[in-house]
Write a protein that holds these residues in place. Structure first.
Motif, mmCIF file in Angstrom:
data_model
loop_
_atom_site.group_PDB
_atom_site.id
_atom_site.type_symbol
_atom_site.label_atom_id
_atom_site.label_comp_id
_atom_site.label_asym_id
_atom_site.label_seq_id
_atom_site.Cartn_x
_atom_site.Cartn_y
_atom_site.Cartn_z
ATOM 1 N N GLU A 32 0.853 -1.184 0.000
ATOM 2 C CA GLU A 32 0.000 0.000 0.000
ATOM 3 C C GLU A 32 0.889 1.235 0.000
ATOM 4 O O GLU A 32 1.643 1.474 0.949
ATOM 5 N N LEU A 33 0.803 2.026 -1.052
ATOM 6 C CA LEU A 33 1.736 3.135 -1.263
ATOM 7 C C LEU A 33 1.128 4.514 -1.053
ATOM 8 O O LEU A 33 1.856 5.470 -0.799
ATOM 9 N N ARG A 81 2.362 7.358 1.396
ATOM 10 C CA ARG A 81 3.588 6.903 2.060
ATOM 11 C C ARG A 81 4.809 7.633 1.506
ATOM 12 O O ARG A 81 4.907 7.866 0.294
ATOM 13 N N GLU A 94 9.535 4.670 2.589
ATOM 14 C CA GLU A 94 8.616 3.627 3.052
ATOM 15 C C GLU A 94 8.048 2.842 1.874
ATOM 16 O O GLU A 94 7.884 1.624 1.938
ATOM 17 N N ARG A 95 7.755 3.535 0.792
ATOM 18 C CA ARG A 95 7.291 2.844 -0.418
ATOM 19 C C ARG A 95 8.310 1.812 -0.880
ATOM 20 O O ARG A 95 7.966 0.678 -1.211
ATOM 21 N N ARG A 131 8.318 -1.262 1.264
ATOM 22 C CA ARG A 131 7.128 -2.090 1.053
ATOM 23 C C ARG A 131 7.190 -2.838 -0.278
ATOM 24 O O ARG A 131 6.732 -3.981 -0.374
#
Length: 423
Positions: free
Chosen positions: A386-387, A390, A394-395, A398
């Motif tokens: 889930e981007l 973010r 953090e992207r 993930r």
């Protein structure tokens, strides 16, 4: 209007001029009889150009189109063979832009080749299987040649009046069919992660292929799903017959599935025939931002060739190979990401070329189809990232987590670098 009852008697030179640009109905709405005539007669007329958005007929091969230039918004379906031989000119545009560009004369349309069903009692011909930019092409063209196919279903929505046809070629032949894809373990795993984002009352948009087909099979425990999609396939039939798709909770077009293209088999075509629960609309409705903004819980599913660690999506080209197209992805991604309770999902296998190449990448090898500012959820067989909202660092973390384990170490180093820079 000239009527041709024997296609063998169609003489295109009576209607076409050297150098004409022809817009041809796409996908399962491709007028195959007219295309066959064009292949046979086009080179003698000289200088002809064809624009077709997608093709699944197998007619438009590099050898067959020798002497006729072909352009498209992407290398989708059988057009990929033309692209591989550098015989396809790509016009980068969204589906929703094609009609307006035809109307404005930016995309030239001297002649329109379309497939329609038999005239109804009112004299109008149902556009049948494709309604995206057909009306725009017919309105702009100097000459409209219609393949009137009695095997084409009569669908509700877009029509072509008999007065808008210059030459009607009557045939009875099966329309182009696109069978459901073979679903593998990777497709099922991707679909399972995507299905978690579809709840009761969601409005769904999908394309065609193994992952969309696998996803639809997982939705039989949902209730009151709606459909608003640029295209639909055979999977819709199962969900309607199971009582899953009712469109009962949509704020607009309640009780009706909206689409611009039926891409499937005879089963879908017979289901859609005279079925008021399916309505064919032009792309200026199916892909319109104002229309899509009215849909709550809109969940969109689109594919990609690769996604970089910041969330940029490439659905078109890898290196020198053009493999896909812009299609309606950007329109639906933006709409799904902004829809209250909705999501925009980009789904792709984690690897390509038999596991030797990661499709989660540090940098794209082709163009940006969907900007990272529009990215929402990226799904592979290893999970969902889930981007939206973010930070870039953090992207990246993930996305590394849903990459294939064989590539995570290398990608993690790239993610660390993004984290240190902050961008």
């Amino acid at each position: 209007m000239k009527t041709v009852t024997d296609p063998a008697g169609l003489d295109l030179s009576r209607f076409l001029r050297p150098g004409d640009h022809i817009v041809v109905g796409q996908a399962c709405g491709e007028p195959t009889t007219l295309v066959e005539a064009l292949i046979e007669q086009g080179p003698a007329i000289g200088g002809l150009s064809v624009f077709i958005a997608t093709s699944f007929s197998g007619l438009l091969t590099p050898d067959a189109m020798d002497g006729v230039a072909v352009s498209s918004m992407g290398a989708i379906g059988a057009l990929r063979a033309l692209s591989a031989k550098h015989r396809l000119t790509v016009v980068p545009c969204h589906v929703g832009q094609v009609g307006p560009m035809i109307e404005a004369g930016i995309l030239r349309c001297d002649a329109a080749f379309v497939q329609v069903g038999p005239a109804g009692a009112d004299g109008d011909h149902s556009l049948g299987l494709i309604s995206d930019h057909v009306r725009a092409a017919a309105a702009k063209a100097r000459v409209v040649i219609a393949e009137v196919n009695e095997r084409v279903p009569r669908t509700y929505g877009e029509v072509l009046p008999a007065a808008g046809i210059d030459c009607a070629v009557h045939v009875s032949r099966p329309p182009v069919e696109v069978p459901p894809a073979t679903i593998g373990a990777t497709d099922r795993a991707i679909a399972e992660h995507a299905a978690a984002y579809i709840e009761d009352g969601s409005v769904i948009q999908t394309g065609i292929g193994a992952v969309p087909d696998a996803l639809l099979r997982l939705l039989h425990d949902r209730a009151d799903l709606g459909v608003h999609s640029g295209m639909i396939g055979d999977g819709l039939v199962d969900l309607v017959e199971a009582g899953v798709v009712t469109n009962a909770r949509k704020p607009i077009d309640r009780g009706v599935s909206i689409t611009g293209a039926l891409i499937g088999t005879e089963r879908l075509y017979r289901f859609a025939d005279r079925n008021p629960a399916i309505r064919m609309r032009a792309a200026d409705y199916t892909h319109d931002a104002a229309v899509l903004a009215r849909l709550e819980r809109l969940v969109t599913l689109n594919s990609a060739i690769e996604v970089d660690l910041t969330g940029q999506v490439n659905a078109e080209q890898t290196g020198p190979a053009y493999l896909g197209g812009t299609g309606g992805q950007a329109d639906f991604v933006r709409a799904g990401a902004r829809s209250p309770g909705g999501h925009a999902i980009i789904a792709l296998p984690a690897t390509a070329r038999r596991g030797t190449v990661s499709r989660i990448t540090a940098a794209l090898s082709g163009p940006v189809t969907t900007a990272r500012s529009d990215a929402d959820v990226i799904v592979t067989e290893f999970g969902a990232a889930e981007l939206k909202g973010r930070p870039l660092a953090e992207r990246a973390r993930r996305l590394v987590a849903i990459a294939h384990p064989d590539f995570q170490e290398e990608l993690a180093r790239e993610a660390d670098a993004i984290g240190k820079r902050g961008f």
